[in-house]
Structure formats: C-alpha cells, structure tokens
Design a protein around this motif. Structure first.
Motif, PDB file in Angstrom:
ATOM      1  N   ALA A   1      51.558  58.197  44.221  1.00 37.22           N
ATOM      2  CA  ALA A   1      52.721  58.017  45.102  1.00 37.22           C
ATOM      3  C   ALA A   1      53.636  59.235  45.109  1.00 37.22           C
ATOM      4  CB  ALA A   1      53.511  56.791  44.669  1.00 37.22           C
ATOM      5  N   LEU A   2      53.335  60.249  44.295  1.00 35.60           N
ATOM      6  CA  LEU A   2      54.229  61.397  44.179  1.00 35.60           C
ATOM      7  C   LEU A   2      54.438  62.105  45.515  1.00 35.60           C
ATOM      8  CD1 LEU A   2      55.857  63.421  42.469  1.00 35.60           C
ATOM      9  CD2 LEU A   2      53.719  64.674  42.093  1.00 35.60           C
ATOM     10  N   ILE A   3      53.351  62.514  46.164  1.00 40.06           N
ATOM     11  CA  ILE A   3      53.473  63.272  47.419  1.00 40.06           C
ATOM     12  C   ILE A   3      54.122  62.437  48.522  1.00 40.06           C
ATOM     13  CG2 ILE A   3      52.166  64.403  49.261  1.00 40.06           C
ATOM     14  CD1 ILE A   3      50.315  65.506  47.159  1.00 40.06           C
ATOM     15  N   PRO A   4      53.716  61.157  48.721  1.00 45.06           N
ATOM     16  CA  PRO A   4      54.420  60.354  49.733  1.00 45.06           C
ATOM     17  C   PRO A   4      55.919  60.245  49.486  1.00 45.06           C
ATOM     18  CG  PRO A   4      52.368  59.282  49.128  1.00 45.06           C
ATOM     19  CD  PRO A   4      52.542  60.435  48.186  1.00 45.06           C
ATOM     20  N   TRP A   5      56.319  60.085  48.228  1.00 45.84           N
ATOM     21  CA  TRP A   5      57.747  60.004  47.912  1.00 45.84           C
ATOM     22  C   TRP A   5      58.454  61.320  48.217  1.00 45.84           C
ATOM     23  CZ3 TRP A   5      61.306  56.465  46.965  1.00 45.84           C
ATOM     24  CH2 TRP A   5      60.911  55.175  46.597  1.00 45.84           C
ATOM     25  N   MET A   6      57.846  62.429  47.834  1.00 42.74           N
ATOM     26  CA  MET A   6      58.476  63.733  48.048  1.00 42.74           C
ATOM     27  C   MET A   6      58.565  64.066  49.538  1.00 42.74           C
ATOM     28  SD  MET A   6      56.861  66.004  44.906  1.00 42.74           S
ATOM     29  CE  MET A   6      57.844  67.474  45.341  1.00 42.74           C
ATOM     30  N   VAL A   7      57.459  63.866  50.241  1.00 47.11           N
ATOM     31  CA  VAL A   7      57.456  64.160  51.680  1.00 47.11           C
ATOM     32  C   VAL A   7      58.398  63.208  52.409  1.00 47.11           C
ATOM     33  CG1 VAL A   7      56.041  64.178  53.777  1.00 47.11           C
ATOM     34  CG2 VAL A   7      55.130  65.131  51.650  1.00 47.11           C
ATOM     35  N   GLY A   8      58.371  61.944  52.021  1.00 51.81           N
ATOM     36  CA  GLY A   8      59.246  60.958  52.664  1.00 51.81           C
ATOM     37  C   GLY A   8      60.713  61.301  52.488  1.00 51.81           C
ATOM     38  N   SER A   9      61.107  61.693  51.277  1.00 51.72           N
ATOM     39  CA  SER A   9      62.507  62.048  51.040  1.00 51.72           C
ATOM     40  C   SER A   9      62.906  63.274  51.852  1.00 51.72           C
ATOM     41  CB  SER A   9      62.749  62.300  49.558  1.00 51.72           C
ATOM     42  OG  SER A   9      61.994  63.413  49.100  1.00 51.72           O
ATOM     43  N   LEU A  10      61.997  64.240  51.941  1.00 53.34           N
ATOM     44  CA  LEU A  10      62.286  65.440  52.732  1.00 53.34           C
ATOM     45  C   LEU A  10      62.500  65.092  54.199  1.00 53.34           C
ATOM     46  CD1 LEU A  10      62.419  68.528  53.129  1.00 53.34           C
ATOM     47  CD2 LEU A  10      59.924  68.518  53.300  1.00 53.34           C
ATOM     48  N   LEU A  11      61.608  64.274  54.764  1.00 58.12           N
ATOM     49  CA  LEU A  11      61.698  63.936  56.188  1.00 58.12           C
ATOM     50  C   LEU A  11      62.893  63.035  56.487  1.00 58.12           C
ATOM     51  CD1 LEU A  11      57.913  63.303  57.015  1.00 58.12           C
ATOM     52  CD2 LEU A  11      59.289  65.340  57.508  1.00 58.12           C
ATOM     53  N   VAL A  12      63.117  62.050  55.616  1.00 54.95           N
ATOM     54  CA  VAL A  12      64.206  61.100  55.880  1.00 54.95           C
ATOM     55  C   VAL A  12      65.563  61.796  55.829  1.00 54.95           C
ATOM     56  CG1 VAL A  12      65.452  59.108  54.939  1.00 54.95           C
ATOM     57  CG2 VAL A  12      62.968  59.050  55.127  1.00 54.95           C
ATOM     58  N   ILE A  13      65.794  62.589  54.784  1.00 55.65           N
ATOM     59  CA  ILE A  13      67.099  63.247  54.657  1.00 55.65           C
ATOM     60  C   ILE A  13      67.292  64.289  55.749  1.00 55.65           C
ATOM     61  CG2 ILE A  13      68.488  64.756  53.179  1.00 55.65           C
ATOM     62  CD1 ILE A  13      67.396  63.252  50.795  1.00 55.65           C
ATOM     63  N   THR A  14      66.231  65.034  56.058  1.00 55.46           N
ATOM     64  CA  THR A  14      66.336  66.002  57.153  1.00 55.46           C
ATOM     65  C   THR A  14      66.654  65.296  58.463  1.00 55.46           C
ATOM     66  OG1 THR A  14      64.755  67.487  56.072  1.00 55.46           O
ATOM     67  CG2 THR A  14      65.135  67.816  58.422  1.00 55.46           C
ATOM     68  N   GLY A  15      65.974  64.158  58.690  1.00 56.29           N
ATOM     69  CA  GLY A  15      66.204  63.397  59.918  1.00 56.29           C
ATOM     70  C   GLY A  15      67.617  62.845  60.003  1.00 56.29           C
ATOM     71  N   VAL A  16      68.131  62.363  58.893  1.00 52.97           N
ATOM     72  CA  VAL A  16      69.498  61.802  58.883  1.00 52.97           C
ATOM     73  C   VAL A  16      70.518  62.892  59.202  1.00 52.97           C
ATOM     74  CG1 VAL A  16      71.289  60.832  57.411  1.00 52.97           C
ATOM     75  CG2 VAL A  16      68.972  59.899  57.324  1.00 52.97           C
ATOM     76  N   VAL A  17      70.378  64.042  58.533  1.00 50.54           N
ATOM     77  CA  VAL A  17      71.320  65.142  58.782  1.00 50.54           C
ATOM     78  C   VAL A  17      71.206  65.630  60.224  1.00 50.54           C
ATOM     79  CG1 VAL A  17      71.930  67.506  58.148  1.00 50.54           C
ATOM     80  CG2 VAL A  17      71.354  65.855  56.363  1.00 50.54           C
ATOM     81  N   PHE A  18      69.973  65.713  60.714  1.00 54.78           N
ATOM     82  CA  PHE A  18      69.763  66.154  62.104  1.00 54.78           C
ATOM     83  C   PHE A  18      70.389  65.160  63.081  1.00 54.78           C
ATOM     84  CE2 PHE A  18      67.333  66.544  66.048  1.00 54.78           C
ATOM     85  CZ  PHE A  18      67.364  67.921  66.242  1.00 54.78           C
ATOM     86  N   GLY A  19      70.239  63.852  62.753  1.00 54.56           N
ATOM     87  CA  GLY A  19      70.802  62.828  63.630  1.00 54.56           C
ATOM     88  C   GLY A  19      72.325  62.877  63.667  1.00 54.56           C
ATOM     89  N   ILE A  20      72.936  63.083  62.500  1.00 55.39           N
ATOM     90  CA  ILE A  20      74.391  63.199  62.454  1.00 55.39           C
ATOM     91  C   ILE A  20      74.846  64.424  63.246  1.00 55.39           C
ATOM     92  CG2 ILE A  20      76.362  63.624  60.931  1.00 55.39           C
ATOM     93  CD1 ILE A  20      74.885  62.014  58.785  1.00 55.39           C
ATOM     94  N   GLY A  21      74.094  65.514  63.088  1.00 54.55           N
ATOM     95  CA  GLY A  21      74.430  66.725  63.837  1.00 54.55           C
ATOM     96  C   GLY A  21      74.265  66.525  65.341  1.00 54.55           C
ATOM     97  N   PHE A  22      73.277  65.706  65.731  1.00 56.64           N
ATOM     98  CA  PHE A  22      73.036  65.455  67.161  1.00 56.64           C
ATOM     99  C   PHE A  22      74.226  64.741  67.792  1.00 56.64           C
ATOM    100  CE2 PHE A  22      71.263  63.154  70.764  1.00 56.64           C
ATOM    101  CZ  PHE A  22      70.531  64.153  71.390  1.00 56.64           C
ATOM    102  N   ILE A  23      74.861  63.850  67.017  1.00 57.63           N
ATOM    103  CA  ILE A  23      76.024  63.120  67.535  1.00 57.63           C
ATOM    104  C   ILE A  23      77.150  64.091  67.901  1.00 57.63           C
ATOM    105  CG2 ILE A  23      77.839  61.465  66.915  1.00 57.63           C
ATOM    106  CD1 ILE A  23      75.775  60.042  65.139  1.00 57.63           C
ATOM    107  N   PHE A  24      77.308  65.131  67.078  1.00 51.14           N
ATOM    108  CA  PHE A  24      78.384  66.098  67.302  1.00 51.14           C
ATOM    109  C   PHE A  24      77.882  67.365  68.007  1.00 51.14           C
ATOM    110  CE2 PHE A  24      79.586  63.543  63.617  1.00 51.14           C
ATOM    111  CZ  PHE A  24      80.870  63.135  63.976  1.00 51.14           C
ATOM    112  N   ASP A  25      76.646  67.289  68.487  1.00 48.69           N
ATOM    113  CA  ASP A  25      76.049  68.397  69.239  1.00 48.69           C
ATOM    114  C   ASP A  25      75.954  69.686  68.406  1.00 48.69           C
ATOM    115  OD1 ASP A  25      74.787  69.418  71.459  1.00 48.69           O
ATOM    116  OD2 ASP A  25      76.630  70.219  72.330  1.00 48.69           O
ATOM    117  N   VAL A  26      75.670  69.526  67.115  1.00 45.62           N
ATOM    118  CA  VAL A  26      75.466  70.689  66.244  1.00 45.62           C
ATOM    119  C   VAL A  26      74.166  70.512  65.458  1.00 45.62           C
ATOM    120  CG1 VAL A  26      77.908  71.330  66.006  1.00 45.62           C
ATOM    121  CG2 VAL A  26      76.919  69.605  64.470  1.00 45.62           C
ATOM    122  N   HIS A  27      73.205  69.773  66.071  1.00 44.48           N
ATOM    123  CA  HIS A  27      72.002  69.401  65.335  1.00 44.48           C
ATOM    124  C   HIS A  27      71.180  70.604  64.893  1.00 44.48           C
ATOM    125  CE1 HIS A  27      71.633  69.144  69.687  1.00 44.48           C
ATOM    126  NE2 HIS A  27      70.351  69.486  69.586  1.00 44.48           N
TER     127      HIS A  27
END
Length: 242
Positions: free
Chosen positions: A41-67
């Motif tokens: 489960a190591l790689i799925p956890w690591m890749v998942g955390s990378l994608l989820v956090i990147t996606g969350v930050v990108f989504g917040i930035g999209f709201i303020f048009d600074v994605h």
C-alpha cells in the motif's frame, strides 16, 4: 600559502558534503525498495496523497483565479505529505520487526529525539530480561523488557538503588509489552514524551553525575536488536531533518 590551504580545505569540505548527501539519498532509496517489497500500500498512499493535496490546492486557487500560480505550492505540499507517509510506514515496519526481540526497548530508547540521557541495561537476568534507565525532564524512567514476573523484581531493586541517590526526584516504571498496564514498543517514545516535565536541564545534568556512580549490573545484555530493516533508523533521522 595560507590562502591555498584554505581553498583546498573548502574544496575538501564541499566534496565530503556531496558524498554525505549522496549517501543519504542512497539510504532513502534502499529503504524505499525494502519497504515497497513488504508494504504493497506504500505507493498508492504516497501517490494518492500527492494527487489529493495538489488537487485541493489547485481547486482553492481556481476559486480565486490563481490556480496556475499556486500549482507548484500544491505539488510541493503533496510531495511533503508523501515523504511523511513514507517515513511513518518505514518506522511502523521497523518497530514491528523489533518488537519482542531482546534489547528492542534499548534500541528504541537510544533512537529517541530530544534531551534524553539513556543508560541501557542497568540490570539484567540470564534470560535476557533487562531494565534500562532514562533520565530527562520527567525525572528517572526505568524501562523494563522481558517476562513480567521477572522484570518486576528487577524494577523494585533498581528503584531502591536509584532512590538512595536522587531523593524526591520522581521515578517512573515502564514495562514493555502488549498486556494491560504495559506499554507497546511502538508507543514507548510517545509515552515518555507525555510524562510531566518535573526537572530543568541543569537538574538533569546534576542527576546524571550522581547516577553515573551506580554503574551497570547487566553488561552482558545486548544493547539492542538488529531486526531486518532496523538500519532504516538512519533514514528516519534524515526524513525528520527534512
């Protein structure tokens, strides 16, 4: 002449720094390969955390048009989360392999962070039961590992020896194990960190000098186990520094 020597010394220091950095990277890579073999489960956890956090930050930035501006920050935070997950899963594997082995508690104590003064195997039996002494902010902590019916008498004897020298300083007893009123090996460091801080650093130093006179009564006891993967403790230290 002096200038030339300084240049050579600086060059040598730079070379040693590069070599040390390369060695650390090698340790991390080897630990990653070892962990990946045992932890599917190591790689799925690591890749998942990378994608989820990147996606969350990108989504917040999209709201303020600074994605696009915050995207690098998201990737950086995601990578940091992946490294933290890696370090914790490595630590979990190491502790699970060390658990139950003679000297495991001493090994865990000697790898603690913070201002702890550890004296392994201050008392022991021929069956490899042992008591280790830890000195720190809480006072004196006697950590026993082995058969409970044998280590309890060891703890009583060691507590009497120590109390003669330290007076009213608090003494805590800990027995490593998974039964009631015992502390699991993997939770030992956390348990010690939660103890109340009763002493100041100067008091700890003074007590250390007093306790040095006691010596050890279990020198034949191994200082700690070397379970498969235990060498990864250096990797844990490297990850914590970063």
């Amino acid at each position: 002449m002096a200038g030339k020597q300084d240049k050579e010394a600086a060059k040598l220091a730079k070379k040693e720094k590069r070599a040390a950095s390369k060695a650390r990277r090698g340790q991390i890579f080897e630990a990653f390969k070892m962990q990946r073999k045992e932890d599917k489960a190591l790689i799925p956890w690591m890749v998942g955390s990378l994608l989820v956090i990147t996606g969350v930050v990108f989504g917040i930035g999209f709201i303020f048009d600074v994605h696009w501006v915050v995207l690098p920050l998201g990737v950086l935070l995601g990578a940091l989360a992946a490294v933290i997950i890696f370090g914790r899963r490595v630590q979990k594997t190491v502790y699970s392999k060390a658990d139950g082995q003679p000297g495991a508690a001493a090994w865990a104590l000697e790898n603690m962070r913070g201002r702890w003064k550890v004296t392994p195997t201050v008392a022991a039996t021929t069956q490899l039961d042992a008591v280790h002494r830890v000195l720190g902010g809480p006072g004196v902590v006697l950590v026993a590992e082995g058969a409970p019916h044998r280590v309890k008498s060891l703890l009583v004897q060691e507590k009497k020896r120590v109390s003669r020298l330290i007076g009213e300083t608090p003494i805590y007893n800990v027995i490593i194990g998974n039964e009631d009123q015992q502390v699991p090996l993997k939770k030992l460091q956390g348990y010690l960190m939660k103890l109340p801080r009763n002493l100041k650093p100067a008091q700890v130093d003074a007590l250390e000098a007093k306790l040095a006179a006691l010596g050890n009564r279990g020198a034949a006891m191994p200082k700690g186990p070397m379970p498969a993967g235990a060498k990864m403790r250096n990797v844990q230290r490297t990850i914590r520094r970063r």
